[in-house]
Design a protein around this motif. Structure first.
Motif, PDB file in Angstrom:
ATOM      1  N   ASP A  30       0.626  -1.642   0.365  1.00 50.99           N
ATOM      2  CA  ASP A  30       0.206  -0.088  -0.404  1.00 50.99           C
ATOM      3  C   ASP A  30       0.704   1.061   0.008  1.00 50.99           C
ATOM      4  O   ASP A  30       0.283   2.415  -0.395  1.00 50.99           O
ATOM      5  N   GLY A  31       2.190   1.008   0.003  1.00 51.02           N
ATOM      6  CA  GLY A  31       3.083   2.921  -0.242  1.00 51.02           C
ATOM      7  C   GLY A  31       3.485   2.715   0.994  1.00 51.02           C
ATOM      8  O   GLY A  31       3.134   2.049   2.335  1.00 51.02           O
ATOM      9  N   GLY A  32       4.370   4.197   0.945  1.00 53.12           N
ATOM     10  CA  GLY A  32       4.162   4.827   2.293  1.00 53.12           C
ATOM     11  C   GLY A  32       5.401   4.394   2.633  1.00 53.12           C
ATOM     12  O   GLY A  32       6.043   5.066   4.093  1.00 53.12           O
ATOM     13  N   THR A  33       6.820   3.712   1.911  1.00 50.21           N
ATOM     14  CA  THR A  33       7.888   3.095   2.862  1.00 50.21           C
ATOM     15  C   THR A  33       8.800   4.214   2.660  1.00 50.21           C
ATOM     16  O   THR A  33       8.835   4.930   1.232  1.00 50.21           O
ATOM     17  N   LEU A  34       9.693   4.800   3.351  1.00 50.52           N
ATOM     18  CA  LEU A  34      10.222   5.272   3.264  1.00 50.52           C
ATOM     19  C   LEU A  34      11.808   5.294   2.428  1.00 50.52           C
ATOM     20  O   LEU A  34      12.150   4.040   3.315  1.00 50.52           O
ATOM     21  N   VAL A  35      12.276   4.904   1.366  1.00 48.45           N
ATOM     22  CA  VAL A  35      13.367   4.441   1.070  1.00 48.45           C
ATOM     23  C   VAL A  35      14.403   6.098   0.612  1.00 48.45           C
ATOM     24  O   VAL A  35      14.184   7.040  -0.417  1.00 48.45           O
ATOM     25  N   ARG A  36      15.419   5.959   0.943  1.00 50.32           N
ATOM     26  CA  ARG A  36      17.094   6.767   0.790  1.00 50.32           C
ATOM     27  C   ARG A  36      18.384   5.603   0.114  1.00 50.32           C
ATOM     28  O   ARG A  36      18.544   4.913  -0.039  1.00 50.32           O
ATOM     29  N   LEU A  37      18.775   6.772  -0.776  1.00 49.57           N
ATOM     30  CA  LEU A  37      19.211   6.729  -1.714  1.00 49.57           C
ATOM     31  C   LEU A  37      20.214   6.915  -1.602  1.00 49.57           C
ATOM     32  O   LEU A  37      20.371   8.624  -1.780  1.00 49.57           O
ATOM     33  N   ALA A  38      21.945   6.291  -2.047  1.00 51.47           N
ATOM     34  CA  ALA A  38      22.811   6.904  -2.813  1.00 51.47           C
ATOM     35  C   ALA A  38      23.061   6.811  -4.031  1.00 51.47           C
ATOM     36  O   ALA A  38      22.648   5.953  -4.573  1.00 51.47           O
ATOM     37  N   LEU A  39      23.499   7.740  -4.364  1.00 48.01           N
ATOM     38  CA  LEU A  39      23.357   8.067  -6.413  1.00 48.01           C
ATOM     39  C   LEU A  39      25.367   7.875  -6.260  1.00 48.01           C
ATOM     40  O   LEU A  39      25.815   7.875  -5.767  1.00 48.01           O
ATOM     41  N   SER A  40      25.580   7.773  -7.842  1.00 46.37           N
ATOM     42  CA  SER A  40      26.428   7.553  -8.246  1.00 46.37           C
ATOM     43  C   SER A  40      27.155   8.658  -8.734  1.00 46.37           C
ATOM     44  O   SER A  40      28.609   8.675  -8.412  1.00 46.37           O
ATOM     45  N   THR A  41      26.588   9.839  -8.372  1.00 46.06           N
ATOM     46  CA  THR A  41      27.584  10.873  -8.512  1.00 46.06           C
ATOM     47  C   THR A  41      25.827  11.922  -7.825  1.00 46.06           C
ATOM     48  O   THR A  41      25.162  12.084  -8.319  1.00 46.06           O
ATOM     49  N   ARG A  42      26.490  12.741  -7.268  1.00 45.83           N
ATOM     50  CA  ARG A  42      25.229  14.136  -6.640  1.00 45.83           C
ATOM     51  C   ARG A  42      24.897  14.910  -7.880  1.00 45.83           C
ATOM     52  O   ARG A  42      25.519  15.182  -8.013  1.00 45.83           O
ATOM     53  N   THR A  43      23.618  15.073  -7.476  1.00 46.75           N
ATOM     54  CA  THR A  43      22.551  15.611  -8.358  1.00 46.75           C
ATOM     55  C   THR A  43      21.542  16.114  -7.620  1.00 46.75           C
ATOM     56  O   THR A  43      20.727  15.050  -6.377  1.00 46.75           O
ATOM     57  N   PRO A  44      21.205  16.964  -7.560  1.00 42.33           N
ATOM     58  CA  PRO A  44      20.035  18.130  -6.845  1.00 42.33           C
ATOM     59  C   PRO A  44      19.392  17.272  -6.619  1.00 42.33           C
ATOM     60  O   PRO A  44      18.366  16.738  -7.668  1.00 42.33           O
ATOM     61  N   ALA A  45      18.314  16.890  -5.232  1.00 40.42           N
ATOM     62  CA  ALA A  45      17.720  15.795  -4.988  1.00 40.42           C
ATOM     63  C   ALA A  45      15.782  16.768  -5.893  1.00 40.42           C
ATOM     64  O   ALA A  45      14.992  15.677  -6.745  1.00 40.42           O
ATOM     65  N   ASP A  46      16.442  17.792  -5.900  1.00 42.53           N
ATOM     66  CA  ASP A  46      14.865  18.562  -6.254  1.00 42.53           C
ATOM     67  C   ASP A  46      14.612  18.591  -7.577  1.00 42.53           C
ATOM     68  O   ASP A  46      13.546  19.124  -8.599  1.00 42.53           O
ATOM     69  N   TRP A  47      15.756  18.344  -8.843  1.00 41.12           N
ATOM     70  CA  TRP A  47      15.959  18.141  -9.825  1.00 41.12           C
ATOM     71  C   TRP A  47      15.152  16.546 -10.027  1.00 41.12           C
ATOM     72  O   TRP A  47      15.264  16.466 -11.632  1.00 41.12           O
ATOM     73  N   LEU A  48      15.005  15.655  -9.602  1.00 41.36           N
ATOM     74  CA  LEU A  48      14.988  14.110  -9.872  1.00 41.36           C
ATOM     75  C   LEU A  48      13.454  13.301  -9.347  1.00 41.36           C
ATOM     76  O   LEU A  48      13.216  14.108  -8.165  1.00 41.36           O
ATOM     77  N   ASP A  49      13.045  12.626  -9.755  1.00 37.93           N
ATOM     78  CA  ASP A  49      12.478  11.679  -9.449  1.00 37.93           C
ATOM     79  C   ASP A  49      12.719  10.297  -9.110  1.00 37.93           C
ATOM     80  O   ASP A  49      13.584  10.057  -9.749  1.00 37.93           O
ATOM     81  N   CYS A  50      12.329   9.653  -8.280  1.00 40.92           N
ATOM     82  CA  CYS A  50      11.969   8.581  -8.066  1.00 40.92           C
ATOM     83  C   CYS A  50      11.148   7.081  -8.937  1.00 40.92           C
ATOM     84  O   CYS A  50      10.269   7.306  -8.810  1.00 40.92           O
ATOM     85  N   ALA A  51      11.849   6.518  -9.513  1.00 39.51           N
ATOM     86  CA  ALA A  51      10.771   5.452 -10.005  1.00 39.51           C
ATOM     87  C   ALA A  51      10.959   4.166  -9.769  1.00 39.51           C
ATOM     88  O   ALA A  51      11.235   3.749  -9.761  1.00 39.51           O
ATOM     89  N   PHE A  52       9.764   4.346  -8.889  1.00 39.35           N
ATOM     90  CA  PHE A  52       9.854   2.560  -8.317  1.00 39.35           C
ATOM     91  C   PHE A  52       8.939   1.982  -9.720  1.00 39.35           C
ATOM     92  O   PHE A  52       7.091   1.659 -10.266  1.00 39.35           O
ATOM     93  N   GLY A  53       9.362   0.868 -10.484  1.00 40.26           N
ATOM     94  CA  GLY A  53       8.387   0.014 -11.734  1.00 40.26           C
ATOM     95  C   GLY A  53       8.400   1.794 -12.676  1.00 40.26           C
ATOM     96  O   GLY A  53       9.603   2.381 -13.360  1.00 40.26           O
ATOM     97  N   THR A  54       7.097   1.780 -13.232  1.00 39.95           N
ATOM     98  CA  THR A  54       7.018   2.739 -14.117  1.00 39.95           C
ATOM     99  C   THR A  54       6.328   3.536 -13.012  1.00 39.95           C
ATOM    100  O   THR A  54       5.621   4.617 -13.776  1.00 39.95           O
ATOM    101  N   THR A  55       6.065   3.833 -11.944  1.00 35.48           N
ATOM    102  CA  THR A  55       5.475   4.478 -11.245  1.00 35.48           C
ATOM    103  C   THR A  55       6.047   5.479 -10.583  1.00 35.48           C
ATOM    104  O   THR A  55       7.293   5.117  -9.614  1.00 35.48           O
ATOM    105  N   ARG A  56       5.893   6.767 -10.823  1.00 36.04           N
ATOM    106  CA  ARG A  56       7.223   8.000 -10.789  1.00 36.04           C
ATOM    107  C   ARG A  56       6.433   9.130  -9.180  1.00 36.04           C
ATOM    108  O   ARG A  56       5.736   9.143  -9.305  1.00 36.04           O
ATOM    109  N   VAL A  57       7.447   8.861  -8.300  1.00 34.61           N
ATOM    110  CA  VAL A  57       6.932   9.541  -7.314  1.00 34.61           C
ATOM    111  C   VAL A  57       8.508  10.790  -7.079  1.00 34.61           C
ATOM    112  O   VAL A  57       9.262  10.548  -7.277  1.00 34.61           O
TER     113      VAL A  57
END
Length: 124
Positions: A30-57
């Motif tokens: 049902d969603g709602g899990t906070l997932v934190r990611l480390a990235l290969s290269t720093r990019t401002p988070a407000d420029w990005l979306d996360c895609a869980f499969g085909t659903t973007r948040v």
């Protein structure tokens, strides 16, 4: 000319980035899990979306870059919760049918996901 008026179009290039590790890799369907990611290269988070499969948040900067309450790198049944790594951004998982999906990042409003990298997230 290059005056920057109302009809100007500006471009900014950013280095390709992809998720390399997540602090948690499973959550409820049902969603709602906070997932934190480390990235290969720093990019401002407000420029990005996360895609869980085909659903973007939307992504946001990680609330804490390193959480001392996370264990040192250890594994759970699905590959585990990780610690000791600086996290760059966080996303809240959307609802999804049970199963495993790729979690990728994409520039906001882009149709292309991260190039060459994803982490797995299991919905239960």
């Amino acid at each position: 000319g290059f005056g920057g008026g109302a009809s100007s179009l500006w471009f900014q290039s950013v280095r390709a980035s992809s998720p390399v590790i997540a602090d948690i890799d499973e959550g409820w369907d049902d969603g709602g899990t906070l997932v934190r990611l480390a990235l290969s290269t720093r990019t401002p988070a407000d420029w990005l979306d996360c895609a869980f499969g085909t659903t973007r948040v939307p992504a946001r900067p990680a609330a804490a870059s390193d959480d001392p309450h996370l264990p040192e790198p250890a594994e759970t049944a699905m590959g585990g919760m990780r610690g000791g790594v600086n996290m760059d951004l966080e996303c809240v998982s959307p609802a999804h049918a049970p199963g495993v999906v790729d979690v990728e990042i994409a520039l906001t409003r882009s149709r292309m996901p991260s190039s060459g990298g994803a982490v797995k997230f299991a919905y239960a």
